[in-house]
Motif scaffolding. Structure first.
Motif, mmCIF file in Angstrom:
data_model
loop_
_atom_site.group_PDB
_atom_site.id
_atom_site.type_symbol
_atom_site.label_atom_id
_atom_site.label_comp_id
_atom_site.label_asym_id
_atom_site.label_seq_id
_atom_site.Cartn_x
_atom_site.Cartn_y
_atom_site.Cartn_z
ATOM 1 N N VAL A 65 0.674 -0.965 0.218
ATOM 2 C CA VAL A 65 0.026 0.008 -0.040
ATOM 3 C C VAL A 65 0.904 1.254 0.190
ATOM 4 O O VAL A 65 1.766 1.703 0.864
ATOM 5 C CB VAL A 65 -0.965 0.084 1.174
ATOM 6 C CG1 VAL A 65 -1.843 1.200 1.149
ATOM 7 C CG2 VAL A 65 -1.831 -1.379 1.287
ATOM 8 N N CYS A 114 -2.400 -7.240 5.402
ATOM 9 C CA CYS A 114 -2.886 -5.839 5.772
ATOM 10 C C CYS A 114 -3.462 -5.582 7.091
ATOM 11 O O CYS A 114 -3.281 -4.635 7.723
ATOM 12 C CB CYS A 114 -3.597 -5.274 4.685
ATOM 13 S SG CYS A 114 -2.686 -5.327 3.055
ATOM 14 N N GLN A 153 -6.620 -5.425 -2.288
ATOM 15 C CA GLN A 153 -6.765 -6.316 -3.569
ATOM 16 C C GLN A 153 -7.073 -7.593 -3.118
ATOM 17 O O GLN A 153 -6.353 -8.229 -2.318
ATOM 18 C CB GLN A 153 -5.361 -6.077 -4.147
ATOM 19 C CG GLN A 153 -4.801 -4.748 -4.668
ATOM 20 C CD GLN A 153 -5.524 -4.225 -5.784
ATOM 21 O OE1 GLN A 153 -6.034 -4.788 -6.512
ATOM 22 N NE2 GLN A 153 -5.489 -2.771 -5.810
ATOM 23 N N SER A 155 -9.943 1.212 -4.475
ATOM 24 C CA SER A 155 -9.729 0.717 -3.177
ATOM 25 C C SER A 155 -8.230 -0.087 -3.062
ATOM 26 O O SER A 155 -8.037 -0.716 -4.023
ATOM 27 C CB SER A 155 -10.648 0.004 -2.443
ATOM 28 O OG SER A 155 -10.322 -0.818 -1.627
ATOM 29 N N TRP A 156 -7.540 0.095 -2.060
ATOM 30 C CA TRP A 156 -6.301 -0.554 -2.025
ATOM 31 C C TRP A 156 -6.520 -2.079 -1.709
ATOM 32 O O TRP A 156 -5.566 -2.688 -1.690
ATOM 33 C CB TRP A 156 -5.389 0.123 -0.839
ATOM 34 C CG TRP A 156 -4.513 1.287 -1.309
ATOM 35 C CD1 TRP A 156 -5.228 2.547 -1.065
ATOM 36 C CD2 TRP A 156 -3.343 1.648 -2.509
ATOM 37 N NE1 TRP A 156 -4.259 3.457 -1.867
ATOM 38 C CE2 TRP A 156 -3.465 2.948 -2.599
ATOM 39 C CE3 TRP A 156 -2.648 0.637 -3.057
ATOM 40 C CZ2 TRP A 156 -2.381 3.382 -3.293
ATOM 41 C CZ3 TRP A 156 -1.440 1.130 -3.454
ATOM 42 C CH2 TRP A 156 -1.224 2.291 -3.928
ATOM 43 N N ASP A 216 0.029 4.308 -0.001
ATOM 44 C CA ASP A 216 -0.919 5.341 -0.039
ATOM 45 C C ASP A 216 -0.673 6.646 0.921
ATOM 46 O O ASP A 216 -1.361 7.268 1.635
ATOM 47 C CB ASP A 216 -2.305 4.934 0.726
ATOM 48 C CG ASP A 216 -2.214 4.489 2.027
ATOM 49 O OD1 ASP A 216 -1.202 4.061 2.316
ATOM 50 O OD2 ASP A 216 -3.282 4.115 2.592
#
Lengths: 624, 369
Positions: free
Chosen positions: B190, B289, B348, B345-346, B192
């Motif tokens: 990620v 995550c 996945q 959206s991250w 972000d």
């Protein structure tokens, strides 16, 4: 359009034959006449005005009600980014450049700008930069990181979108820098005999200030854009904190350009208003020197207020205090201008023509933007206001209800000079009122939306916020503006159906461009005028008694300039000749841009085209 | 009435209508609900009135002159030629300057007032901006949650604002962001770490979340209640969906909430659908995550790596940047295709989850009270 007769020998000095068409497509492509280039700038800018306007209408449809479904988030982000980019770089700047190009030589008594081919180059490069940026829609996606392109969002998001932003703006920046130098030299060096600096029209003064603002601010954004481009394309780390870079550096570079840019956008309109008011009040501009000096002061202080765009960035209380105070200070010269405009119409004999309505509308609405601007300088209040619709309201009052109104006033005012035909006054007034209602319906409620909690750049909002009613009003306002623009287009088209019968001086005006026929001949002045006073043309028509009473001079204004055409269309006056090379040199730049984004060999091809254009240009005599 | 007139410039007539539909939206900067927002409002109100006065004076003069000096038929077009008046010029240069001095003094004192670090009984909170949700860390209480900031009323909250950064995980130190991954942590998928802006209009002004920096903001609520906020700096595709809420509670309620949040997650009874879901969670993609306090893999506690900590998920009212209530249907939709629910959206999912997996995972998530 009448040509300047050049004895007919064909010169084969360069790579290409000298262009000889004086009418039709190629004559426009190869022209170096500042008037035709001005028209090209204006037409291009107006085209982009319509494009940016349609984007705005889509944005407003999406936001008309909560949970809008018209635009997807990605399309919405492209549209609001392109709306801002378009309106700033492809509309207000070039529309101002159109007036600069057309009017500067005419108002200072010159035959052309200092570097006519360079002028053509600027114009074409601006057009190609605009088309280059817009080509991104067909090539994988348009810029989507906002016109302010904050790093690291602009450098880490996938896709080529923001590469089109950085490379496209670099091209537009080259065009503007070149043009700035050209026009500054023109104003400084090419004034008619007797036209001292303090006999220059205020519009020329504002033009001069703008050229210096451009020349000093564009290099800053150029550095930022290159760094952004390098971060993105070549993996450098200027704005990457993980590698020791700093995203706030971009903000400083961007706004150190971006705030002078605001004055680049508004000063031309202020200059136009300062020309229109005296004509239709039949009084000189109140406090000419003060208006000029306040314009210069705005230019200088405009470089010292940039961080007021960054009060919430976390610069600390010292910086926020300094930039809050400098922002308050810049309100003072701005206020001086407004009071001087009021002084100009005070005790005048006011004729409410369309240009005058737009000029007065400019003042009335610009005041709103100016006052909301002062509330941003109250830094803690800006902690609430920044990045909300309150800001959107503020700068649209300055840039739409201000700058665009001023520019529309300028279009109505100089239309007869430029095209030899009057725009319909009655239709013009209708357009003004619809546009004014639309502008205030659109941008007035945005103050409320922002303070009630609506952030900027959101693709949608939840019904729970209760913002739907005002958003609907805003959308209705936006479509009202669209109607007024359609009316203007109708007016413009209709004017070309009428005979070319505009007199040289339809408004009983004050400045030199009204001494020549409408439209002016290619060489502008049969004889370069000798200037004896500020508003020289007015003083040829009217004298003043000791008490300041106006007395018409019999046969003043030296009669109808048409009948004065003793030199037979300027026979024997040498003007710069048209050339293919500026447009060729400009054509290479978008190729380089595509090369940076897609394949390096395109950049090489583009560089060859640029060099070929410059080479041919260098070996081609300016005039023959 | 005050709010109506405050908003009036340029749209006086329209503003009257505003009263009818002024929302009670808990996101209204004109409705301060704590001392810090109140300080801003107290400063803005007089400035607004000064601006309004100048507005009416200028517009009044403009309209008056336009009517009074309009051309009338038959009048000679020879108005007096007035070129200027130096005294007037000096007057309208100095007068605004004096007004601005009067505005500048309280402005500067409020800037410093708001920048002061609060002392006494202060709650430290680290807020981390992610694309597109807010991580809320209580370093002193060792709590990590998301999208909801619980605070006790009447006490200043010292918010430290951090950008996510690559690999940002665990509970950081008070009042300081930890950019970059903790030592030895695997690189996150990620990336972000972009700029956000933290804004709860009724409790404070906004403050940007800037990668590589630690910014601070003080907020305080006078009364229990829910105050909504929203990311105010454009941060990409789902910027509009990056919302959050501040839940102000009495001290007792807040303490109870803290105790509940500090508890470990309780594993569901073996053999239940939820237990299958927990198994999927611990052996699947989720733990790349997400973390849940109290669960272990190979004897190691889970560490969040870019995704929200899910320990007491069901104690929260919302997810996806606080724009969706946590319901079975919404969780299912999210697990089926996160990108369909939130653009960009991250999260996945590769491979996609089967319906059985989704049912089990949702059953498990709904045990996280």
């Amino acid at each position: 359009m009448a040509s300047v007769s050049v004895p007919g020998e064909t010169v084969r000095g360069g790579l290409l034959r000298r262009p000889r068409s004086t009418a039709g497509f190629w004559s426009w492509v190869t022209t170096v006449d500042h008037k035709r280039i001005g028209i090209l700038y204006g037409a291009t800018a107006f085209f982009f005005f319509l494009v940016g306007g349609v984007e705005a209408l889509f944005i407003r449809l999406q936001l008309a009600q909560p949970d809008g479904k018209i635009l997807s988030p990605s399309t919405y982000n492209e549209f609001f980014t392109m709306h801002g980019l378009t309106m700033i770089f492809l509309v207000v700047m070039p529309l101002s450049a159109a007036f600069f190009n057309y009017l500067i030589p005419l108002m200072i008594g010159a035959r052309d700008v200092a570097f006519p081919r360079l002028n053509a180059f600027s114009c074409w490069l601006f057009l190609f930069a605009g088309l280059f940026i817009y080509s991104s829609f067909a090539l994988g996606g348009a810029p989507n990181g906002g016109w302010f392109g904050y790093a690291p969002l602009s450098t880490v998001e996938p896709g080529n979108n923001m590469l089109f932003y950085s490379t496209g703006l670099l091209m537009a920046g080259i065009a503007s820098t070149v043009s700035a130098v050209n026009l500054a030299v023109t104003i400084i060096n090419m004034r008619a005999p007797g036209m001292t600096m303090f006999r220059m029209p205020v519009f020329i003064w504002m033009a001069l200030v703008v050229q210096f603002l451009l020349a000093f601010s564009l290099p800053i954004i150029t550095v930022g854009l290159f760094e952004s481009l390098f971060d993105r394309r070549f993996g450098t780390h200027f704005f990457d904190p993980a590698a020791g870079g700093d995203p706030v550096l971009w903000q400083h570079l961007f706004w150190l350009f971006g705030h002078p840019e605001v004055y680049i956008l508004i000063l031309p309109a202020m200059g136009i208003v300062s020309e229109i008011l005296p004509v239709f009040a039949r009084k000189p501009l109140f406090g000419y020197q003060f208006v000029v000096f306040s314009g210069i002061a705005i230019g200088f202080i405009g470089f010292g207020v940039w961080a007021h765009h960054m009060f919430a960035t976390g610069l600390g209380p010292v910086a926020n205090t300094a930039f809050g105070i400098s922002t308050m200070i810049i309100a003072i010269p701005t206020g001086v201008k407004i009071f001087n405009w009021l002084g100009t119409i005070w005790r005048g004999d006011l004729r409410f023509t369309t240009p005058m309505l737009f000029a007065l509308g400019f003042i009335a609405q610009f005041v709103v933007g100016g006052l909301s601007g002062v509330t941003h300088a109250v830094v803690p209040a800006d902690y609430q206001q920044t990045d909300t619709y309150y800001i959107v309201a503020h700068f649209h009052y300055v840039l739409f209800a201000g700058a665009i109104f001023g520019l529309f006033g300028g279009m109505y005012y100089w239309w007869p000079k430029i095209f030899g035909r009057m725009l319909n006054e009655r239709v013009g007034k209708v357009q003004f009122w619809i546009m004014a209602v639309g502008a205030n319906l659109t941008f007035g409620p945005m103050h409320i939306l922002g303070l009630e909690g609506m952030p900027r750049r959101i693709q949608t909002y939840t019904p729970a916020l209760g913002l739907g009613v005002w958003n609907l009003v805003v959308t209705i306002g936006a479509f009202t503006i669209a109607v007024s623009v359609l009316i203007f287009i109708g007016n413009a088209v209709a004017s070309f159906r009428r005979p070319k019968d505009a007199p040289a001086d339809p408004w009983d005006a004050r400045t030199l461009e009204w001494t020549v026929p409408s439209p002016p001949p290619p060489h502008n002045f049969d004889e370069i005028p000798v200037v004896h006073a500020l508003d020289d043309f007015w003083h040829r028509k009217y004298a003043e008694t000791e008490e300041g009473t106006l007395v018409p001079v019999p046969a003043g204004g030296s009669g109808d300039p048409r009948s004065d055409d003793a030199h037979g269309s300027g026979h024997g006056i040498h003007l710069p000749s048209p050339s293919y090379y500026p447009v060729i040199a400009a054509l290479g730049f978008p190729l380089i841009g595509y090369g940076v984004i897609f394949h390096w060999w395109m950049a090489v091809a583009g560089a060859v085209v640029v060099l070929a254009g410059l080479y041919g240009w260098a070996f081609e005599p300016a005039a023959e | 009435m005050r709010r109506i007139t405050r908003l009036a410039p340029g749209v006086g007539a329209l503003a009257v209508v505003a009263a009818a539909c002024a929302p009670n939206n808990h996101q209204d900067s004109l409705n301060p609900q704590g001392p810090y927002a109140q300080k801003i409002d107290t400063l803005f109100t007089p400035v607004f009135w000064i601006a309004a006065a100048i507005f009416f004076i200028v517009e009044g003069m403009l309209v008056l002159f336009a009517i009074r000096y309009r051309h009338r038929k038959g009048r000679p077009q020879t108005p007096p030629q007035i070129h200027g008046n130096s005294r007037l010029e000096i007057g309208w240069t100095i007068l605004p300057a004096l007004i601005l001095v009067g505005v500048a003094i309280p402005t500067v004192s409020t800037i410093y007032d708001l920048a002061r670090t609060p002392t006494g009984n202060v709650l430290n909170v680290n807020v981390v901006g992610h694309q597109w949700w807010w991580e809320v860390d209580y370093p002193d209480q060792q709590i990590v949650t998301a999208n909801e900031l619980h605070i006790p009323v009447g006490e200043p909250v010292y918010v430290s604002l951090c950008a996510a950064g690559v690999g940002y995980g665990g509970v950081p130190a008070p009042n300081e962001c930890q950019p970059g991954p903790p030592k030895g942590a695997p690189p996150s998928a990620v990336g972000d770490d972009v700029i956000h802006s933290f804004w709860v209009p009724e409790l404070a002004g906004k403050q940007d979340v800037v990668p590589g920096r630690t910014n601070h903001l003080v907020l305080q609520a006078d009364r229990p209640g829910t105050y909504t906020g929203q990311c105010a700096e454009f941060c990409g595709l789902s910027h509009a969906y990056m919302r959050f809420k501040v839940v102000a509670q009495t001290r007792e309620d807040f303490d109870a909430w803290v105790r509940a949040q500090q508890a470990d997650a309780v594993a569901p009874p073996a053999g239940s659908l939820a237990a299958t879901g927990m198994n999927d969670f611990l052996n699947g993609q989720c733990i790349a995550c997400h973390a849940i306090r109290g669960l272990q893999v190979n004897g190691q506690p889970l560490t969040a790596n870019g995704g929200p900590n899910l320990t007491h998920l069901m104690s929260r009212s919302c997810f996806r940047g606080c724009t969706m209530p946590i319901t079975r249907a919404n969780l299912e939709a999210w697990l089926r295709d996160p990108q369909a629910v939130e653009a960009g959206s991250w999260m996945q999912l590769n491979p996609k989850l089967s319906q059985d997996q989704i049912d089990a995972l949702v059953a498990f998530l709904m045990t996280l009270r």
